[in-house]
Design an enzyme around this catalytic site. Sequence first.
Site, PDB file in Angstrom:
ATOM      1  N   HIS A 109       0.880  -1.180   0.000  1.00 43.69           N
ATOM      2  CA  HIS A 109       0.000   0.000   0.000  1.00 43.69           C
ATOM      3  C   HIS A 109       0.913   1.225   0.000  1.00 43.69           C
ATOM      4  O   HIS A 109       1.988   1.192   0.613  1.00 43.69           O
ATOM      5  CB  HIS A 109      -0.827   0.118   1.285  1.00 43.69           C
ATOM      6  CG  HIS A 109      -1.792  -0.981   1.555  1.00 43.69           C
ATOM      7  ND1 HIS A 109      -1.446  -2.125   2.209  1.00 43.69           N
ATOM      8  CD2 HIS A 109      -3.118  -1.088   1.296  1.00 43.69           C
ATOM      9  CE1 HIS A 109      -2.511  -2.899   2.337  1.00 43.69           C
ATOM     10  NE2 HIS A 109      -3.542  -2.303   1.788  1.00 43.69           N
ATOM     11  N   ASP A 112       2.290   1.962   3.405  1.00 43.77           N
ATOM     12  CA  ASP A 112       3.262   1.014   3.988  1.00 43.77           C
ATOM     13  C   ASP A 112       4.667   1.457   3.612  1.00 43.77           C
ATOM     14  O   ASP A 112       5.619   1.269   4.359  1.00 43.77           O
ATOM     15  CB  ASP A 112       3.144  -0.406   3.412  1.00 43.77           C
ATOM     16  CG  ASP A 112       1.759  -0.960   3.392  1.00 43.77           C
ATOM     17  OD1 ASP A 112       0.963  -0.576   4.258  1.00 43.77           O
ATOM     18  OD2 ASP A 112       1.480  -1.796   2.505  1.00 43.77           O
TER      19      ASP A 112
HETATM   20  C1  XUL Z   1      -7.793  -6.437   4.369  1.00 45.82           C
HETATM   21  C2  XUL Z   1      -7.014  -6.844   3.177  1.00 45.82           C
HETATM   22  C3  XUL Z   1      -6.145  -5.799   2.559  1.00 45.82           C
HETATM   23  C4  XUL Z   1      -6.070  -5.871   1.062  1.00 45.82           C
HETATM   24  C5  XUL Z   1      -5.287  -4.747   0.432  1.00 45.82           C
HETATM   25  O1  XUL Z   1      -8.577  -7.440   4.909  1.00 45.82           O
HETATM   26  O2  XUL Z   1      -7.060  -7.975   2.782  1.00 45.82           O
HETATM   27  O3  XUL Z   1      -4.881  -5.901   3.113  1.00 45.82           O
HETATM   28  O4  XUL Z   1      -5.496  -7.072   0.639  1.00 45.82           O
HETATM   29  O5  XUL Z   1      -5.749  -3.499   0.797  1.00 45.82           O
END
Ligand code: XUL
Length: 444
Positions: A109, A112
């Site tokens: 992300h 992150d």
């Molecule tokens: C949350 C989840 C996230 C997504 C990416 O449950 O799975 O980490 O994979 O935003």
Amino acid sequence: MTQQVFTGDREYFPGIGKIPYEGRESDNPLAFKFYEPNRLVGDKTMEQHLRFAACYWHTFCGKGGDPFGEDSRILPWDEPGEAMAAARARMDAAFEFFTKLGVPYYCFHDRDMAPEGTSVSDSERKLVTMVELASERQKETGMKLLWGTANLFGHPRYINGAATNPDFAAVTHAAAQVKAALDATVALGGENYVFWGGREGYASLLNTDTRRELDHLAHFLELSRDYGRSIGFTGTYLIEPKPMEPSKHQYDFDAQTVIGFLRHYGLDGDFKLNIEANHATLAGHSFSHELQMCTDAGLLGSIDANRGDPQNGWDTDQFPTDLYDAIQAWLVVLADGGLSSGGFNFDAKVRRESVDLEDIFLGHIGGMDTFARGLEVAWRIRERSGLHRAKQQRYASFDTGEGARFEQAKLDLVALRDLAERHGEPAHTSGKQEWFENLINQYL
Ligand code: XUL
Ligand code: CO
């Protein structure tokens, strides 16, 4: 001998070298028992079939805190304190880990990789700085990006949703973040881009115009798609379904809901699905059910590999160790011809009480072995067991004669009624579920 496999100034996992394959007789916990990257399964190597990815968030940002307790793990890459210095240290640790583990891909992300700034442009600048470093690290290590995404759920500005927020100002911030995350994904050669809508849902219908929010979500996705294409993103956009948590009711509830949404808004040409095992169980489905719904629709994109806990109902994101689940998932994926541009991303975290740094290796090694072994078993079942033929055989009455005419839409309801009278009562045929289930144990 410990081979040097780190690119920064400091080694974060001293004493751990590149994880070797040693086979199932090995008692070395830091070795693969089943994952042998170059081993052929059919016409592809395990590495080509599995396309493993490690995730940035749980593994390098997760510190073991839960709603009842403080962080339980000390991360040495947080030591610099100052946010950008810590982000650089975290990146060094991440690439050291990826390389030592031997996963070809990673996922992240925006937040992150780089901290939130004091303004939209400051956040953009910080992300660009970190993306430049990631790009260097990718060149040095050969690592590739499976997908990037924007965190549109952590910041309090998204308490009422991101793309579905009733306040247009919040929607514009979500757009700014997706734009920057798409720029980052393209700069890093990402093969996919993920949308997971943790706050895209509602808690009460009394204060929510769901129709308007869904229209906004679809339009937001259209604009994101168009922007990504305009900057040269040729990969796949992925929606990751989840029924709840953190929202009470999330719009992307499960695979069939998302497939219906994509088709309704004409987005199914660019978007596919990223199926997460624990999200499937939260929706009351099995992992393989969700995968099957996607492959039936031609919309399976990628997989977030993890597992829930059968005794509770939240997203525990444990590392996958259930071989039955892995085999059944593989049976669906192999029947679809494999994962193409997707992969197995470990969206999984070690337990709060797993406080040793090596535990993140152990979790990934176990998950990789589970899916490697699952692949081999599923491959053998497909090649040797007759399962596929037996499944087809159950539908043989549609292959010829009036059944085939029904499938070709050549019979109307009255014709079906007349056939019912002519045939009389159908035979009671066994579904043979026990025979099908026993095959899995036989081929383990
Ligand atoms: C949350 C989840 C996230 C997504 C990416 O449950 O799975 O980490 O994979 O935003
Ligand atoms: Co996920």
